[in-house]
Design a protein around this motif. Structure first.
Motif, PDB file in Angstrom:
ATOM      1  N   THR A  78     -25.943  -5.764 -19.282  1.00  0.00           N
ATOM      2  CA  THR A  78     -26.034  -7.192 -19.597  1.00  0.00           C
ATOM      3  C   THR A  78     -24.739  -7.676 -20.243  1.00  0.00           C
ATOM      4  O   THR A  78     -24.240  -8.754 -19.917  1.00  0.00           O
ATOM      5  CB  THR A  78     -27.237  -7.457 -20.521  1.00  0.00           C
ATOM      6  N   ALA A  79     -24.186  -6.878 -21.148  1.00  0.00           N
ATOM      7  CA  ALA A  79     -22.928  -7.251 -21.798  1.00  0.00           C
ATOM      8  C   ALA A  79     -21.782  -7.302 -20.791  1.00  0.00           C
ATOM      9  O   ALA A  79     -20.988  -8.252 -20.789  1.00  0.00           O
ATOM     10  CB  ALA A  79     -22.612  -6.269 -22.919  1.00  0.00           C
ATOM     11  N   ILE A 103     -19.474 -12.293 -26.374  1.00  0.00           N
ATOM     12  CA  ILE A 103     -20.690 -12.087 -25.586  1.00  0.00           C
ATOM     13  C   ILE A 103     -21.101 -10.618 -25.624  1.00  0.00           C
ATOM     14  O   ILE A 103     -22.269 -10.285 -25.795  1.00  0.00           O
ATOM     15  CB  ILE A 103     -20.490 -12.562 -24.136  1.00  0.00           C
ATOM     16  N   CYS A 104     -20.139  -9.724 -25.464  1.00  0.00           N
ATOM     17  CA  CYS A 104     -20.459  -8.290 -25.462  1.00  0.00           C
ATOM     18  C   CYS A 104     -21.029  -7.846 -26.799  1.00  0.00           C
ATOM     19  O   CYS A 104     -21.961  -7.042 -26.852  1.00  0.00           O
ATOM     20  CB  CYS A 104     -19.228  -7.464 -25.105  1.00  0.00           C
ATOM     21  N   THR A 134     -28.812  -2.620 -21.559  1.00  0.00           N
ATOM     22  CA  THR A 134     -28.181  -3.419 -22.609  1.00  0.00           C
ATOM     23  C   THR A 134     -26.691  -3.570 -22.349  1.00  0.00           C
ATOM     24  O   THR A 134     -26.133  -4.669 -22.417  1.00  0.00           O
ATOM     25  CB  THR A 134     -28.416  -2.765 -23.984  1.00  0.00           C
ATOM     26  N   CYS A 176     -19.788 -10.973 -19.530  1.00  0.00           N
ATOM     27  CA  CYS A 176     -18.423 -11.262 -19.973  1.00  0.00           C
ATOM     28  C   CYS A 176     -17.818 -12.353 -19.097  1.00  0.00           C
ATOM     29  O   CYS A 176     -17.649 -12.162 -17.884  1.00  0.00           O
ATOM     30  CB  CYS A 176     -17.565  -9.997 -19.908  1.00  0.00           C
ATOM     31  N   TYR A 198     -24.712  -9.060 -27.048  1.00  0.00           N
ATOM     32  CA  TYR A 198     -25.651  -8.313 -26.213  1.00  0.00           C
ATOM     33  C   TYR A 198     -25.731  -6.827 -26.549  1.00  0.00           C
ATOM     34  O   TYR A 198     -26.779  -6.221 -26.386  1.00  0.00           O
ATOM     35  CB  TYR A 198     -25.305  -8.471 -24.731  1.00  0.00           C
ATOM     36  N   ALA A 199     -24.629  -6.236 -26.971  1.00  0.00           N
ATOM     37  CA  ALA A 199     -24.604  -4.790 -27.242  1.00  0.00           C
ATOM     38  C   ALA A 199     -23.815  -4.502 -28.522  1.00  0.00           C
ATOM     39  O   ALA A 199     -22.727  -3.920 -28.490  1.00  0.00           O
ATOM     40  CB  ALA A 199     -24.003  -4.059 -26.045  1.00  0.00           C
TER      41      ALA A 199
END
Length: 76
Positions: free
Chosen positions: A49-50, A18-19, A46, A54, A22-23
């Protein structure tokens, strides 16, 4: 304003990615498929959001503050 960084709790990380989604300029996976911080942080929103996305809460803010950093548009 204090500088902020993000740390990865490798014991909690399951490598969901996920991280990285998003980034991608801040996070990557290592040879164990665990998240690592690889570059200078992207814009705060950004990275936030990551961190918030998580699923195992393996990402955490690190600095002297007791709260996560606040984006400029969130300041009052």
């Amino acid at each position: 304003m204090a500088a902020w960084k993000v740390a990865v709790d490798r014991d909690s990380c399951l490598g969901t990615g996920i991280c990285v989604v998003y980034a991608p300029d801040t996070f990557a996976h290592d040879e164990e498929a665990k998240a690592v911080v690889v570059g200078p942080p992207e814009p705060l929103d950004t990275v936030r959001t990551a961190v918030e996305g998580c699923p195992t809460r393996a990402l955490r803010w690190t600095d002297d503050a007791t709260e996560p950093p606040v984006a400029d548009h969130e300041r009052r």
